[in-house]
Design an enzyme around this catalytic site. Structure first.
Site, short mmCIF file in Angstrom:
data_model
loop_
_atom_site.label_atom_id
_atom_site.label_comp_id
_atom_site.label_asym_id
_atom_site.label_seq_id
_atom_site.Cartn_x
_atom_site.Cartn_y
_atom_site.Cartn_z
N LYS A 129 0.86 -1.19 0.00
CA LYS A 129 0.00 0.00 0.00
C LYS A 129 0.89 1.23 0.00
O LYS A 129 2.05 1.15 0.41
CB LYS A 129 -0.90 0.00 1.25
CG LYS A 129 -2.12 0.87 1.14
CD LYS A 129 -3.27 0.21 0.41
CE LYS A 129 -4.42 1.18 0.19
NZ LYS A 129 -5.62 0.50 -0.32
N ASP A 169 -7.09 4.58 -4.35
CA ASP A 169 -7.72 4.46 -3.04
C ASP A 169 -8.31 5.85 -2.78
O ASP A 169 -8.52 6.62 -3.73
CB ASP A 169 -6.70 4.03 -1.97
CG ASP A 169 -7.35 3.64 -0.64
OD1 ASP A 169 -7.82 2.51 -0.53
OD2 ASP A 169 -7.40 4.48 0.28
#
Ligand code: NDP
Length: 449
Positions: A129, A169
């Site tokens: 991430k 995201d």
């Protein structure tokens, strides 16, 4: 936090000691470890091989400066992150978040969750991430482009279609992915489509990727309802957020016969008893990048905007938190239970606090954790990678059918695993254990690396 199995407690203490101040990361690790007691009883090789300790330590953490020039000529400095958490199953895979709240603890919690989520999809992808504390709100397209170009000027050396494949995201959608991909292409002089997912349809993107997380969430809930002999037909639903995940979840709920009567953004929520008007919502939030209050202003009539309130005060049978972490606490959970809510499924990552989850589960509410229920986004990213690798592009119908099968498969795997490990119908246990075992077995096979 409730106590852990005595064989797992030292690992958690080590995580606390080595990662001070990273509250969300601690929470995510604790949540997974709390499911693994029965697993280490059955499989001592996981503790003997220090598999769980190794899983809690990212393989690589990159932090970098992102300097850029704003429209008034001022130099701005942000901080960029990429945490490459675990690559036992495939290249690191996980989105980039641009939001002022981003710091290492948020990126690590998201990266840690991503390991198990990606494993659950059954696709060959590891977990990672990234992101930045950059706030795109109120920035011009030119500023967002300059920021993305500067961000990629460092990130490009760490990513690649066989190494690490970022996606979107919070705060990172099609516009940002375009600027990031453009800069990667320019620096490397390669049209390496598989390096990023969430691309536009005309330049290597996949059908259904924008819709995938929201649609996948609703497919998952549809399966939960089916196991209870129920359906979306006539169901009253509340969704938090009004971004990518929320919008497409609303669309699919309406398609399946439910009605979403409320949604939110970071300033408040709207209640529209006729059902949220998606065209209006999309025009305001996605096209104009405006505020949710404008929805109530435009819709008029009985549509109310509640500034700063909790969307969970609105009675519903099904609640879909799709905004951000820890947005649904124990008070909100108690309100939902009091209103007769029977299903809470996480479209966002870790939106329910541990106290809220305990309260919901003990009240008999069907609870689906994000690592299972929102896995449709990353699964469709993996389908995008497949199409890029084979230089193919599939139809919307075919891709949506693949997504639907994947979500139903994850649902069944969660239930079967929960049953095997002594927690029937507990989706959290099922998701944690099924996701963990596949990664743990791969790590054992690959040796101490
Ligand atoms: P977007 O940026 O498109 O939308 C985020 C939404 O959440 C916006 O409505 C935003 O409101 C709201 N929001 C953000 N922060 C807060 C806050 N602190 N309090 C209240 N509302 C807030 O993001 P996504 O829809 O892509 O992501 C939403 C969630 O889903 C995240 O948890 C993400 O990690 C998760 N997720 C996303 C996937 C994807 O494919 N995009 C895949 C899997 C999970 P505002 O407009 O006011 O900022």
């Amino acid at each position: 936090m409730p106590d852990l199995d005595s064989r797992l407690r030292p690992t958690f203490d080590e995580v606390l000691r080595r990662n001070p101040g990273e509250r969300e990361f601690h929470q995510a690790v604790h949540e997974v470890l709390s499911s693994l007691g029965p697993v280490v009883s059955k499989h001592p090789e996981y503790t003997d091989g220090a598999i769980i300790r190794r899983l809690c330590e990212p393989e690589r953490q990159i932090i970098f400066r992102v300097p850029w020039v704003d429209d008034s000529g001022q130099v701005q400095i942000n901080r960029g992150f990429r945490v490459e958490f675990n690559s036992a199953l495939g290249p690191y895979k996980g989105g980039l978040r641009f939001h002022p709240s981003v710091y290492l603890g948020i990126v690590k919690f998201l990266g840690f969750e991503q390991i198990f989520k990606n494993s659950l999809t059954g696709m060959p992808i590891g977990g990672g991430k990234g992101g930045s504390d950059f706030d795109p709100k109120g920035r011009s397209d030119a500023e967002v482009m300059r920021f993305c170009q500067s961000f990629m000027t460092e990130l490009y050396r760490h990513i690649g279609e066989y190494t690490d494949v970022p996606a979107g995201d919070i705060g990172v959608g099609g516009r940002e992915i375009g600027y990031l991909f453009g800069q990667y292409k320019r620096i490397t002089n390669r049209y390496e489509s598989g390096v990023l997912t969430g691309k536009g349809l005309t330049w290597g993107g996949s059908q259904v990727r924008p819709e995938a997380t929201g649609y996948g969430l609703v497919f998952f809930v549809d399966e939960m309802l089916r196991t209870r002999g129920e359906s979306f037909d006539g169901a009253r639903v509340v969704v938090s957020g009004s971004g990518n995940v929320a919008t497409h979840a609303i669309a699919k709920v309406h398609e399946l016969g439910g009605t979403v009567v409320a949604c939110s953004d970071s300033s408040g929520y709207v209640v529209d008893e006729r059902g949220i008007d998606l065209d209006l919502l999309t025009e305001i939030k996605q096209v104009r990048r405006g505020r949710l209050k404008e929805y109530a202003d435009a819709a008029g009539g009985s549509v109310a905007f509640v500034e700063g309130g909790s969307v969970w005060d609105v009675p519903c049978r099904i609640a879909l938190p799709c905004a951000t972490q820890n947005e649904l606490d124990a008070d909100a959970a108690a309100t939902l239970v009091g209103h007769g809510c029977t299903i809470v499924a996480e479209g966002a990552n870790m939106p329910c606090t541990p106290e809220a989850v305990r309260l919901l589960e003990s009240a008999g509410v069907g609870f689906a954790p994000g690592k299972a229920a929102n896995a449709g986004g990353v699964a469709t990213s993996a389908l995008e990678m497949q199409q890029n690798a084979s230089r193919d592009s599939w139809t919307f119908e075919h891709t949506e059918e693949r997504l639907s099968q994947i979500m139903r498969g994850i649902h069944d795997r969660c239930l079967e695993t929960a049953d095997t490990y002594g927690s029937p119908n507990n989706y959290s246990t099922g998701a944690n254990v099924a996701g963990f075992i596949q990664v743990a077995d791969a790590m054992l096979a690959l040796g101490v690396i």
